[in-house]
Design an enzyme around this catalytic site. Structure first.
Site, short mmCIF file in Angstrom:
data_model
loop_
_atom_site.label_atom_id
_atom_site.label_comp_id
_atom_site.label_asym_id
_atom_site.label_seq_id
_atom_site.Cartn_x
_atom_site.Cartn_y
_atom_site.Cartn_z
N ASP A 1 0.68 -4.70 12.91
CA ASP A 1 0.28 -4.46 12.10
C ASP A 1 -0.08 -6.11 11.82
OD1 ASP A 1 -0.74 -4.88 8.84
OD2 ASP A 1 0.90 -3.90 8.54
N SER B 1 1.37 -0.96 -0.07
CA SER B 1 0.04 0.09 -0.10
C SER B 1 1.05 1.36 -0.13
CB SER B 1 -1.14 -0.07 1.25
OG SER B 1 -0.13 0.12 2.18
N ASN C 1 4.10 -9.68 6.78
CA ASN C 1 5.47 -9.44 7.32
C ASN C 1 5.72 -9.91 7.95
OD1 ASN C 1 4.36 -6.52 6.46
ND2 ASN C 1 3.11 -6.18 8.73
N MET D 1 17.38 -2.99 2.93
CA MET D 1 18.38 -4.07 4.01
C MET D 1 18.30 -4.48 3.63
SD MET D 1 13.84 -3.54 5.44
CE MET D 1 13.70 -4.04 3.78
N THR D 2 19.41 -5.34 4.89
CA THR D 2 19.81 -7.64 3.19
C THR D 2 18.30 -7.92 3.34
OG1 THR D 2 20.09 -8.20 6.28
CG2 THR D 2 22.09 -6.77 5.16
#
Length: 419
Positions: free
Chosen positions: A283, A135, A288, A240-241
């Site tokens: 969330d 989103s 995630n 990020m990795t």
């Protein structure tokens, strides 16, 4: 992955898109009403509104707009659960599976604005096709010039500055459609939603939360978290990795023991967040999380929706859960009152209905045995009881935002892959 479409970056273009959507939905309602009248039926407003065609229109337009407008749609689709017909739930589920990605030209303009004209010098390779589009932003794979594999989360242009108007416009559409009860004072909730979304759109803040969680879980090998790359991160880009994993939903094909272990990790983390960290990733979206079968680690990915909780709030919830374990209704009522679940105007019948609803939600805590989430209708009963509190008991009091964001995470665990 859906086909790319340019993100409307300006407030007026986004307002125009929502106004156009309202017109198309109204037209769909009239057509459905006429169809039902022709069949000799008296059409109900809800039946005319919640047609598959109208829901598809809403899902398609919100996926095109991205940003706060889509985020509100995602929350609605997750909250609908068993209360919507399967066809409508499937259509709205598109909002959870992903947004339309940016076209390459718009993406390149964002990268140039954030990293400068020679941004490619930082990378040995950058893949322009996104791995995922959500989103607020989309994620790309890249290889740093030092060889490290990276995940680059890039925010859609205009999203941050359109949050207030997006939330207001979607709320207006819901109110006009009759989806929001007339007696509900939702303005404070909208304000909290705006603040939360603005926090999620600050990628530097998310990078700080990610680093904090890495420190909090440094002694726990059950979890795997990416490492933020500070020199490449900005307020609109989070580098990020790259962390390998499979969608957590795929655990439905794994052994019962492995599913049980992951469920235990999720609940243990949720309680540690509230009672130990004072920091909760609120969330509940399945996207995630990933699972790494090789290392048997749960991968934690997104930290934009983190929220800090006071010691008093944590202690009130501790009292609530303790009272639920021994089925002490008086102590439960006191804890719920301290948290803010009861309004001053509540009558005894409403209070009792809320207490019964909370006791039902605590069923897994009350059993001194393994609770089988795959063989329970608890989620459906909770939704039906919650609806009854609102409609039959006419109790529309909204608890404080802290409680809303935390309790949104609790029922999500019930839907985790199970068997």
């Amino acid at each position: 992955m859906a086909a790319g479409s340019k993100v409307p970056a300006h407030r007026f273009s986004r307002l125009g898109s929502l106004a156009s959507l309202a017109g198309r939905v109204a037209g769909g309602m009239l057509a459905e009403g006429a169809r039902q009248l022709a069949q000799g039926k008296v059409p109900a407003k809800t039946d005319m509104l919640l047609t598959p065609a109208n829901v598809r229109r809403v899902a398609d337009q919100l996926a095109h707009l991205r940003g706060a407008a889509m985020k509100v749609g995602q929350l609605l689709s997750m909250d609908a659960g068993d209360m919507l017909p399967p066809t409508l739930s499937d259509i709205l589920a598109r909002l959870r599976s992903g947004a339309n990605p940016m076209p390459v030209k718009q993406l390149a303009a964002v990268l140039q604005a954030e990293w400068g004209d020679n941004w490619q010098q930082h990378f040995a390779d950058f893949t322009f096709t996104p791995l995922a589009a959500a989103s607020i932003g989309q994620v790309h794979q890249a290889y740093h010039d030092n060889g490290r594999r990276l995940a680059i989360k890039i925010q859609y242009p205009g999203v941050k500055h359109s949050i207030d108007s997006d939330v207001d416009n979607v709320a207006t559409l819901l109110r006009i459609s009759g989806s929001l009860p007339a007696g509900v004072d939702y303005q404070s909730l909208l304000q909290e939603a705006k603040l939360q979304l603005k926090a999620e759109a600050d990628y530097l803040q998310e990078a700080a939360y990610l680093q904090e969680y890495r420190q909090l879980l440094a002694d726990n090998s059950d979890f795997l978290l990416p490492e933020p790359i500070a020199e490449l991160s900005t307020a609109n880009i989070l580098a990020m990795t790259f962390v390998d994993g499979v969608p957590v939903e795929s655990l439905a094909q794994h052994s019962q023991a492995e599913r049980d272990r992951v469920m235990q990790l999720l609940f243990a983390l949720l309680f540690r967040e509230l009672f130990e960290f004072g920091l909760v990733q609120t969330d509940p979206n399945f996207a995630n999380y990933l699972y790494n079968p090789a290392s048997q680690q749960l991968v934690l990915l997104d930290f934009g929706a983190c929220r800090r909780y006071s010691p008093k709030f944590s202690q009130d919830y501790r009292r609530l859960f303790t009272a639920a374990l021994v089925q002490d209704n008086a102590a439960m009522a006191q804890a719920l009152s301290e948290i803010g679940f009861f309004s001053q105007q509540i009558v005894p019948e409403q209070k009792q209905a809320v207490l019964q609803l909370v006791a039902m939600a605590c069923e897994p805590l009350m059993q001194d045995a393994v609770f089988d989430f795959g063989d329970t209708d608890l989620a459906l009963r909770l939704r039906e009881a919650g609806t009854a509190v609102s409609l039959q008991q006419n109790y529309w009091h909204a608890p404080p935002a802290d409680a809303i964001f935390y309790t949104a995470k609790l029922p999500a665990c019930i839907y985790w892959p199970r068997g």
